[in-house]
Write a protein that holds these residues in place. Structure first.
Motif, PDB file in Angstrom:
ATOM      1  N   GLN A  98       0.829  -1.202   0.000  1.00  0.00           N
ATOM      2  CA  GLN A  98       0.000   0.000   0.000  1.00  0.00           C
ATOM      3  C   GLN A  98       0.866   1.257   0.000  1.00  0.00           C
ATOM      4  O   GLN A  98       0.564   2.238  -0.680  1.00  0.00           O
ATOM      5  CB  GLN A  98      -0.927   0.014   1.219  1.00  0.00           C
ATOM      6  CG  GLN A  98      -1.887   1.211   1.241  1.00  0.00           C
ATOM      7  CD  GLN A  98      -2.822   1.183   2.438  1.00  0.00           C
ATOM      8  OE1 GLN A  98      -2.812   0.234   3.227  1.00  0.00           O
ATOM      9  NE2 GLN A  98      -3.623   2.215   2.595  1.00  0.00           N
ATOM     10  N   LEU A  99       1.957   1.231   0.752  1.00  0.00           N
ATOM     11  CA  LEU A  99       2.850   2.378   0.813  1.00  0.00           C
ATOM     12  C   LEU A  99       3.459   2.656  -0.559  1.00  0.00           C
ATOM     13  O   LEU A  99       3.533   3.806  -0.997  1.00  0.00           O
ATOM     14  CB  LEU A  99       3.949   2.134   1.850  1.00  0.00           C
ATOM     15  CG  LEU A  99       4.839   3.334   2.182  1.00  0.00           C
ATOM     16  CD1 LEU A  99       5.258   3.311   3.643  1.00  0.00           C
ATOM     17  CD2 LEU A  99       6.067   3.372   1.292  1.00  0.00           C
ATOM     18  N   ALA A 100       3.885   1.595  -1.237  1.00  0.00           N
ATOM     19  CA  ALA A 100       4.455   1.766  -2.571  1.00  0.00           C
ATOM     20  C   ALA A 100       3.415   2.326  -3.535  1.00  0.00           C
ATOM     21  O   ALA A 100       3.706   3.199  -4.354  1.00  0.00           O
ATOM     22  CB  ALA A 100       4.992   0.427  -3.076  1.00  0.00           C
ATOM     23  N   SER A 101       2.178   1.827  -3.421  1.00  0.00           N
ATOM     24  CA  SER A 101       1.107   2.284  -4.301  1.00  0.00           C
ATOM     25  C   SER A 101       0.782   3.762  -4.078  1.00  0.00           C
ATOM     26  O   SER A 101       0.660   4.535  -5.030  1.00  0.00           O
ATOM     27  CB  SER A 101      -0.153   1.434  -4.066  1.00  0.00           C
ATOM     28  OG  SER A 101      -1.231   1.919  -4.827  1.00  0.00           O
ATOM     29  N   GLU A 102       0.646   4.165  -2.815  1.00  0.00           N
ATOM     30  CA  GLU A 102       0.276   5.544  -2.508  1.00  0.00           C
ATOM     31  C   GLU A 102       1.408   6.526  -2.788  1.00  0.00           C
ATOM     32  O   GLU A 102       1.163   7.695  -3.077  1.00  0.00           O
ATOM     33  CB  GLU A 102      -0.170   5.658  -1.049  1.00  0.00           C
ATOM     34  CG  GLU A 102      -1.471   4.928  -0.760  1.00  0.00           C
ATOM     35  CD  GLU A 102      -1.990   5.185   0.640  1.00  0.00           C
ATOM     36  OE1 GLU A 102      -1.541   6.158   1.292  1.00  0.00           O
ATOM     37  OE2 GLU A 102      -2.860   4.420   1.104  1.00  0.00           O
ATOM     38  N   SER A 103       2.636   6.066  -2.701  1.00  0.00           N
ATOM     39  CA  SER A 103       3.774   6.950  -2.962  1.00  0.00           C
ATOM     40  C   SER A 103       4.161   6.985  -4.432  1.00  0.00           C
ATOM     41  O   SER A 103       4.926   7.844  -4.872  1.00  0.00           O
ATOM     42  CB  SER A 103       4.990   6.503  -2.132  1.00  0.00           C
ATOM     43  OG  SER A 103       5.429   5.207  -2.535  1.00  0.00           O
ATOM     44  N   GLY A 104       3.640   6.027  -5.206  1.00  0.00           N
ATOM     45  CA  GLY A 104       3.968   5.962  -6.621  1.00  0.00           C
ATOM     46  C   GLY A 104       5.364   5.435  -6.885  1.00  0.00           C
ATOM     47  O   GLY A 104       5.928   5.655  -7.962  1.00  0.00           O
ATOM     48  N   LEU A 105       5.916   4.711  -5.908  1.00  0.00           N
ATOM     49  CA  LEU A 105       7.267   4.171  -6.037  1.00  0.00           C
ATOM     50  C   LEU A 105       7.223   2.657  -6.213  1.00  0.00           C
ATOM     51  O   LEU A 105       6.270   2.002  -5.800  1.00  0.00           O
ATOM     52  CB  LEU A 105       8.093   4.518  -4.795  1.00  0.00           C
ATOM     53  CG  LEU A 105       8.287   6.000  -4.483  1.00  0.00           C
ATOM     54  CD1 LEU A 105       8.983   6.165  -3.143  1.00  0.00           C
ATOM     55  CD2 LEU A 105       9.072   6.686  -5.589  1.00  0.00           C
ATOM     56  N   ALA A 106       8.270   2.115  -6.807  1.00  0.00           N
ATOM     57  CA  ALA A 106       8.390   0.665  -6.901  1.00  0.00           C
ATOM     58  C   ALA A 106       8.569   0.096  -5.498  1.00  0.00           C
ATOM     59  O   ALA A 106       9.132   0.759  -4.610  1.00  0.00           O
ATOM     60  CB  ALA A 106       9.594   0.301  -7.772  1.00  0.00           C
ATOM     61  N   LYS A 107       8.114  -1.141  -5.300  1.00  0.00           N
ATOM     62  CA  LYS A 107       8.243  -1.763  -3.981  1.00  0.00           C
ATOM     63  C   LYS A 107       9.689  -1.822  -3.521  1.00  0.00           C
ATOM     64  O   LYS A 107       9.989  -1.583  -2.344  1.00  0.00           O
ATOM     65  CB  LYS A 107       7.637  -3.173  -3.992  1.00  0.00           C
ATOM     66  CG  LYS A 107       6.120  -3.215  -3.886  1.00  0.00           C
ATOM     67  CD  LYS A 107       5.599  -4.639  -3.878  1.00  0.00           C
ATOM     68  CE  LYS A 107       6.041  -5.392  -2.648  1.00  0.00           C
ATOM     69  NZ  LYS A 107       5.436  -6.753  -2.577  1.00  0.00           N
ATOM     70  N   SER A 108      10.580  -2.109  -4.431  1.00  0.00           N
ATOM     71  CA  SER A 108      11.999  -2.215  -4.066  1.00  0.00           C
ATOM     72  C   SER A 108      12.548  -0.873  -3.597  1.00  0.00           C
ATOM     73  O   SER A 108      13.311  -0.799  -2.632  1.00  0.00           O
ATOM     74  CB  SER A 108      12.813  -2.741  -5.246  1.00  0.00           C
ATOM     75  OG  SER A 108      12.665  -1.880  -6.372  1.00  0.00           O
ATOM     76  N   THR A 109      12.119   0.205  -4.275  1.00  0.00           N
ATOM     77  CA  THR A 109      12.571   1.542  -3.888  1.00  0.00           C
ATOM     78  C   THR A 109      11.987   1.931  -2.540  1.00  0.00           C
ATOM     79  O   THR A 109      12.689   2.455  -1.667  1.00  0.00           O
ATOM     80  CB  THR A 109      12.158   2.576  -4.949  1.00  0.00           C
ATOM     81  OG1 THR A 109      12.708   2.208  -6.207  1.00  0.00           O
ATOM     82  CG2 THR A 109      12.626   3.968  -4.564  1.00  0.00           C
ATOM     83  N   ALA A 110      10.684   1.675  -2.367  1.00  0.00           N
ATOM     84  CA  ALA A 110      10.031   2.000  -1.094  1.00  0.00           C
ATOM     85  C   ALA A 110      10.670   1.229   0.052  1.00  0.00           C
ATOM     86  O   ALA A 110      10.905   1.779   1.137  1.00  0.00           O
ATOM     87  CB  ALA A 110       8.539   1.689  -1.186  1.00  0.00           C
ATOM     88  N   HIS A 111      10.983  -0.046  -0.196  1.00  0.00           N
ATOM     89  CA  HIS A 111      11.591  -0.878   0.844  1.00  0.00           C
ATOM     90  C   HIS A 111      12.978  -0.354   1.206  1.00  0.00           C
ATOM     91  O   HIS A 111      13.358  -0.322   2.388  1.00  0.00           O
ATOM     92  CB  HIS A 111      11.664  -2.323   0.365  1.00  0.00           C
ATOM     93  CG  HIS A 111      12.122  -3.276   1.429  1.00  0.00           C
ATOM     94  ND1 HIS A 111      13.455  -3.617   1.591  1.00  0.00           N
ATOM     95  CD2 HIS A 111      11.435  -3.931   2.401  1.00  0.00           C
ATOM     96  CE1 HIS A 111      13.568  -4.451   2.608  1.00  0.00           C
ATOM     97  NE2 HIS A 111      12.352  -4.663   3.119  1.00  0.00           N
TER      98      HIS A 111
END
Length: 253
Positions: A31-44
């Motif tokens: 959800q965080l990746a989706s709301e921030s518009g970032l790839a999961k790997s980048t968000a992680h």
């Protein structure tokens, strides 16, 4: 993949912080990746940096991510240095204890208001929280501040707002808002009659600066059944007295 620039990295990490701030109970990586518009790997990767620095944490049970109090410590240091915060707080605490209702202090940030202090003395707990952001046009505190501004400034705030109908009572036209602001100026306080949240009625007063324009305001909030006409009039009198005391201590009266 080319290495990220410094500005892009800063923008992305603050995007993560803003999403985390919008979910004080925690948010999952997807959800965080989706709301921030970032790839999961980048968000992680960015989350890992925030965790390492102590600004975020991953709950061991839910596995959700949330900000830590260290982030609050940074912002509270700024807020505590504001004259209006330090001076208004004891007055608002006294008011909350006297009336047994929730009292909030906010400051303006563009077309929004941000809650910087909350005092609750009764048994009921409001859903509001320090750091919460709300539009000016549909909140009592926002309308109290808008009433201290010029027409051009009010129109600018209106154009910057989204005009969402949050409840069936939300104002979504500028002429109607201007009518209410004229009433606020005449009576000295604003009323949020279930415009921002169903079941909640607020009375709000601006804290104008030396030139008469306000950047801060406070409110009394309660359930609609607790805020009938007689109670509203009583609270308005007490709130006006409180504002007078705050302005005197600020050296503005």
């Amino acid at each position: 993949m080319p290495q990220e620039g410094g500005v892009q990295s800063v923008e992305r990490i603050f995007t993560i912080i803003e999403v985390l701030a919008a979910h004080p109970g925690g948010v999952g990586l997807q959800q965080l990746a989706s709301e921030s518009g970032l790839a999961k790997s980048t968000a992680h990767r960015l989350l890992a940096s925030l965790i390492q620095l102590g600004y975020a944490v991953q709950d061991s049970f839910s596995t959700k991510y949330r900000l830590t109090l260290r982030m609050f410590e940074l912002s509270s240091g700024i807020v505590n240095d504001m004259d209006v915060m330090g001076i208004a707080r004891p007055h608002l605490d006294r008011l909350a204890n006297r009336i047994g209702e929730a009292v909030h202090l906010v400051i303006r940030d563009g077309a929004d208001i941000v809650y910087i202090y909350k005092a609750e003395a009764g048994g009921m707990r409001m859903s509001s929280r320090v750091g919460m952001r709300s539009p000016m046009y549909c909140t009592g505190v926002g309308k109290a501040i808008l009433a201290s501004l010029s027409y051009a400034e009010v129109e600018q705030v209106w154009q910057q707002s989204s005009h969402k109908k949050l409840t069936e009572h939300t104002i979504t036209s500028l002429p109607r808002l201007l009518e209410q602001l004229a009433q606020v100026r005449a009576q000295g306080y604003a009323v949020d009659d279930e415009e921002n949240e169903l079941g909640i009625r607020c009375i709000a007063l601006a804290l104008p600066g030396p030139a008469g324009k306000a950047e801060a305001a406070f409110s009394i909030s309660s359930l609609v059944p607790h805020m009938g006409p007689e109670r509203l009039a009583q609270l308005a009198g007490l709130a006006l007295d409180t504002r007078g005391a705050i302005l005197r201590d600020l050296g503005l009266r």
